[in-house]
Design an enzyme around this catalytic site. Sequence first.
Site, mmCIF file in Angstrom:
data_model
loop_
_atom_site.group_PDB
_atom_site.id
_atom_site.type_symbol
_atom_site.label_atom_id
_atom_site.label_comp_id
_atom_site.label_asym_id
_atom_site.label_seq_id
_atom_site.Cartn_x
_atom_site.Cartn_y
_atom_site.Cartn_z
ATOM 1 N N HIS A 18 -2.049 1.968 -5.976
ATOM 2 C CA HIS A 18 -2.858 0.797 -5.656
ATOM 3 C C HIS A 18 -3.030 -0.105 -6.877
ATOM 4 O O HIS A 18 -3.244 -1.317 -6.734
ATOM 5 C CB HIS A 18 -4.220 1.220 -5.113
ATOM 6 N N LYS A 41 -2.030 -2.198 8.055
ATOM 7 C CA LYS A 41 -3.164 -1.631 8.775
ATOM 8 C C LYS A 41 -3.209 -2.164 10.197
ATOM 9 O O LYS A 41 -2.953 -3.333 10.440
ATOM 10 C CB LYS A 41 -4.468 -1.973 8.046
ATOM 11 N N ARG A 62 0.857 -1.174 0.000
ATOM 12 C CA ARG A 62 0.000 0.000 0.000
ATOM 13 C C ARG A 62 0.900 1.232 0.000
ATOM 14 O O ARG A 62 2.039 1.190 0.482
ATOM 15 C CB ARG A 62 -0.890 0.027 1.243
ATOM 16 N N HIS A 68 -3.920 -9.037 4.116
ATOM 17 C CA HIS A 68 -5.366 -9.074 4.335
ATOM 18 C C HIS A 68 -5.676 -9.924 5.557
ATOM 19 O O HIS A 68 -5.214 -11.061 5.648
ATOM 20 C CB HIS A 68 -6.086 -9.661 3.122
ATOM 21 N N TYR A 113 -9.599 -11.145 -6.312
ATOM 22 C CA TYR A 113 -8.597 -11.347 -7.359
ATOM 23 C C TYR A 113 -8.744 -12.677 -8.089
ATOM 24 O O TYR A 113 -8.060 -12.916 -9.085
ATOM 25 C CB TYR A 113 -7.178 -11.269 -6.763
ATOM 26 N N ARG A 128 -0.371 -2.561 -6.693
ATOM 27 C CA ARG A 128 -0.693 -3.589 -5.687
ATOM 28 C C ARG A 128 -1.655 -4.619 -6.290
ATOM 29 O O ARG A 128 -1.476 -5.829 -6.109
ATOM 30 C CB ARG A 128 -1.304 -2.918 -4.461
#
Length: 301
Positions: free
Chosen positions: A247, A179, A155, A273, A282, A250
């Site tokens: 992004h 995150k 990110r 994730h 994806y 990514r």
Amino acid sequence: MNPNEITSKFKPLVDYFLELAVFEWGLSENTLTTYRRNLNSYILFISEKNIDDLTKINSHFILEYLLTLQKRGISARSLAQHLSSLRGFYKFLYDEQIIDKNPIDGLDTPRLSKKLPHFLTEGEIEQIFKVAETSPRNKERDLAILELFYSCGLRVSELTHITIHDLSLNEGMLRVRGKGDKVRIVPIGNAAIETVQNWLRIRETGKVKSPAVFLSKTGKPMSRITLWRIIKHYAMLAGLSDRVTPHTLRHTFATHLLNRGADLRVVQELLGHSNISTTQIYTHVSVERITQAHKNAHPRA
């Protein structure tokens, strides 16, 4: 009939529910408007079915209503909002003992259709690298940025926070703070290792006021907007869409891994994730790989 102007024996219940929702739940004005519109639409549907007793409504009736909305062409997101409004309303009716069974219990929220991520082909990503290699300014820095984005699936916020202490170039590994301050270790490809090494030699000759790997001219950490502009710049020079962002790289990272046979769980870990359902968006790209495998392996393909 305009559902916002509907009159019904059930409307006072809706008004009372919304009044409680404002004071007890703190609903925003926008949410309140959505709830009122959705519930008035539902009351209109009940009236059209000549139902005068809420206790007669079961889950099949709720599904019939949702199906009616779907046939009208409303989006999955709007459908989910309607169901959310009904959940709140029926919880209120049950709590107030107006009904003795909640017909919403057991109903699943309609799955929202997810917008497929924009990604680049392998040829397009190579075009960007070729353009960057001929850049008259900041070639080493910009190549290192591009390679790390694509090699590690980062990110933009993660790239800005990478410090020299997070790099283990001899082992080909990078420590990433994602995150929620979650730390993950991701491998760095050989091409990225080489470009980062080249940039670090240049970095040491300029102003250094931070351990951040990528610095501005003042020696401070590079901002996200600057990184965004760098990606945009090379994408435009490569003749690609102006939709290309950090992004996008990514997304491209994840797409190319899956197309070449990487396991979805591995991609999940690399992207950071917490839930694999986020990564599953994806899987559409693996169709190309599956189709090719079938063509190569099936005797009558």
